[in-house]
Design a protein around this motif. Structure first.
Motif, PDB file in Angstrom:
ATOM      1  N   VAL A  87     -69.031 -68.102  10.187  1.00 31.88           N
ATOM      2  CA  VAL A  87     -69.515 -67.604  11.487  1.00 31.88           C
ATOM      3  C   VAL A  87     -68.363 -67.453  12.468  1.00 31.88           C
ATOM      4  CG1 VAL A  87     -71.008 -68.068  13.467  1.00 31.88           C
ATOM      5  CG2 VAL A  87     -71.812 -68.568  11.156  1.00 31.88           C
ATOM      6  N   GLY A  88     -67.631 -68.537  12.709  1.00 31.41           N
ATOM      7  CA  GLY A  88     -66.515 -68.456  13.636  1.00 31.41           C
ATOM      8  C   GLY A  88     -66.249 -69.783  14.296  1.00 31.41           C
ATOM      9  N   GLU A  89     -65.518 -69.749  15.382  1.00 32.55           N
ATOM     10  CA  GLU A  89     -65.169 -70.972  16.098  1.00 32.55           C
ATOM     11  C   GLU A  89     -65.151 -70.722  17.600  1.00 32.55           C
ATOM     12  OE1 GLU A  89     -60.427 -71.306  16.099  1.00 32.55           O
ATOM     13  OE2 GLU A  89     -61.302 -71.336  14.066  1.00 32.55           O
ATOM     14  N   VAL A  90     -65.381 -71.802  18.329  1.00 28.36           N
ATOM     15  CA  VAL A  90     -65.389 -71.766  19.793  1.00 28.36           C
ATOM     16  C   VAL A  90     -64.607 -72.970  20.297  1.00 28.36           C
ATOM     17  CG1 VAL A  90     -66.788 -71.798  21.882  1.00 28.36           C
ATOM     18  CG2 VAL A  90     -67.637 -70.641  19.846  1.00 28.36           C
ATOM     19  N   ARG A  91     -63.733 -72.731  21.247  1.00 28.01           N
ATOM     20  CA  ARG A  91     -63.006 -73.812  21.908  1.00 28.01           C
ATOM     21  C   ARG A  91     -63.523 -73.901  23.339  1.00 28.01           C
ATOM     22  NH1 ARG A  91     -56.458 -74.679  22.655  1.00 28.01           N
ATOM     23  NH2 ARG A  91     -56.593 -75.810  24.613  1.00 28.01           N
ATOM     24  N   LEU A  92     -63.898 -75.112  23.746  1.00 27.52           N
ATOM     25  CA  LEU A  92     -64.486 -75.322  25.064  1.00 27.52           C
ATOM     26  C   LEU A  92     -63.586 -76.208  25.907  1.00 27.52           C
ATOM     27  CD1 LEU A  92     -66.948 -75.565  22.718  1.00 27.52           C
ATOM     28  CD2 LEU A  92     -68.326 -75.442  24.782  1.00 27.52           C
ATOM     29  N   ASP A  93     -63.281 -75.741  27.128  1.00 29.00           N
ATOM     30  CA  ASP A  93     -62.556 -76.534  28.133  1.00 29.00           C
ATOM     31  C   ASP A  93     -63.533 -76.886  29.237  1.00 29.00           C
ATOM     32  OD1 ASP A  93     -59.937 -76.623  27.062  1.00 29.00           O
ATOM     33  OD2 ASP A  93     -59.721 -74.511  27.553  1.00 29.00           O
ATOM     34  N   LEU A  94     -63.581 -78.167  29.577  1.00 32.27           N
ATOM     35  CA  LEU A  94     -64.563 -78.654  30.535  1.00 32.27           C
ATOM     36  C   LEU A  94     -63.968 -78.827  31.921  1.00 32.27           C
ATOM     37  CD1 LEU A  94     -67.312 -80.028  31.272  1.00 32.27           C
ATOM     38  CD2 LEU A  94     -66.291 -82.174  30.492  1.00 32.27           C
ATOM     39  N   SER A  95     -64.694 -78.373  32.901  1.00 31.40           N
ATOM     40  CA  SER A  95     -64.458 -78.684  34.315  1.00 31.40           C
ATOM     41  C   SER A  95     -62.986 -78.589  34.704  1.00 31.40           C
ATOM     42  CB  SER A  95     -64.984 -80.091  34.635  1.00 31.40           C
ATOM     43  OG  SER A  95     -66.364 -80.156  34.393  1.00 31.40           O
ATOM     44  N   ARG A  96     -62.512 -77.389  34.860  1.00 34.00           N
ATOM     45  CA  ARG A  96     -61.141 -77.179  35.303  1.00 34.00           C
ATOM     46  C   ARG A  96     -61.131 -76.947  36.808  1.00 34.00           C
ATOM     47  NH1 ARG A  96     -58.572 -72.599  31.629  1.00 34.00           N
ATOM     48  NH2 ARG A  96     -56.824 -73.108  32.990  1.00 34.00           N
ATOM     49  N   THR A  97     -60.298 -77.700  37.522  1.00 34.59           N
ATOM     50  CA  THR A  97     -60.176 -77.532  38.969  1.00 34.59           C
ATOM     51  C   THR A  97     -58.705 -77.414  39.344  1.00 34.59           C
ATOM     52  OG1 THR A  97     -60.150 -79.924  39.356  1.00 34.59           O
ATOM     53  CG2 THR A  97     -62.291 -78.813  39.421  1.00 34.59           C
TER      54      THR A  97
END
Length: 298
Positions: A183-193
């Protein structure tokens, strides 16, 4: 030849001249005014994806922005879905659906502020019509910039997150990668300020996407997805008005000249001469009176 001359009144001529000068300086003045009063922007969803269809024979950029608002003028958007045409057999393709999708931006009274809120949302990409790229219960972002104060940015992730059908636990320590074979891949970055002396930016989720559903042989999708972003720039701080200075007290001269004593009695250095002239006039008057009496007796 007949000629007609029109004379413009002086007041109107002055108005036209002022308007012409304003038009000439308009763009620079407008930019300066906008920078001085601050800025704010908010967006619920922004995609920067490239979709390859039919074994990469057709490339379609998937650029979508949902509820994107900008200020200095107050703005608000609450659309709940974003669709894309031309990638699903000519049918509208729903990229994002949500129960709540709000974006607000406002600038007033020395303050620029933006906020976003997204709840019960599902994001899809072409090639995966049944499987959500990501699902979130609720995310929020807020950026506040006040003239003369330190800007503030904050993002919150409330509830669970699911990526490619897998429940994900996000932490502030770093990005999380989700890979699904075939299917694929996803990279998630949380709460960037991010904040500076005058600006602030908050992003609830930043996704780097690479989806290639080989089993379906439908599409390859690569790029980035931003969820719930808010930014602001503080209005220019007003210059402090200068403190009024008190006038210095008058300084009287010390040690007045000797003639100054005469001023107390109305006299001056000419007083002896004036007195002598008065005596002479009195004497002359007395002599004239005596002479007139003699003539009368004779």
């Amino acid at each position: 030849m007949n000629a007609t001359n029109f004379r413009m009144p002086a007041r109107r001529l002055a108005t036209v001249a002022a308007a012409t000068a304003l038009v000439a300086a308009g763009p620079a003045a407008l930019v300066h005014a906008t920078e001085d009063q601050g800025r704010a922007s908010a967006v619920v969803l922004r995609t920067g994806l490239n979709v390859s269809l039919l074994n990469k024979s057709v490339n379609v950029p998937l650029t979508v922005a949902l509820n994107e608002v900008r200020a200095p003028q107050s703005a608000e958007q609450t659309a709940l879905t974003a669709t894309l045409d031309g990638v699903d057999g000519g049918k509208p393709f729903t990229v994002l659906g949500a129960e709540v999708a709000e974006a607000k931006a406002a600038v007033s009274d020395g303050k620029a502020e933006a906020s976003t809120r997204l709840a019960h949302a599902k994001l899809h990409v072409p090639g995966l019509p049944l499987l959500s790229l990501i699902e979130v219960e609720q995310v929020t972002s807020k950026a506040t910039c006040v003239a003369g104060e330190k800007p503030v940015a904050a993002s919150n992730l409330l509830g669970s997150v699911t990526a490619l059908g897998k429940k994900v636990t996000l932490t502030p320590s770093g990005p999380v990668e989700v890979k699904v074979p075939g299917v694929g891949e996803v990279r998630l970055d949380l709460s960037r300020t991010e904040t500076t002396t005058r600006t602030a930016a908050a992003t609830a989720l930043e996704l780097t996407v690479s989806v290639n559903p080989l089993d379906l042989n439908v599409a390859e999708v690569e790029g980035t997805v931003t969820l719930a972003k808010a930014t602001c720039e503080a209005p220019a701080a007003q210059a402090a008005s200068p403190t009024p200075t008190k006038p210095a007290p008058e300084v009287e001269p010390q040690g007045a000249p000797a003639e100054a004593g005469l001023a107390d009695t109305g006299g001056s250095s000419m007083t002896p001469y004036v007195a002598g002239g008065a005596v002479a006039l009195l004497a002359a008057g007395a002599g004239a009176v005596a002479l007139a009496r003699r003539r009368t007796k004779n």
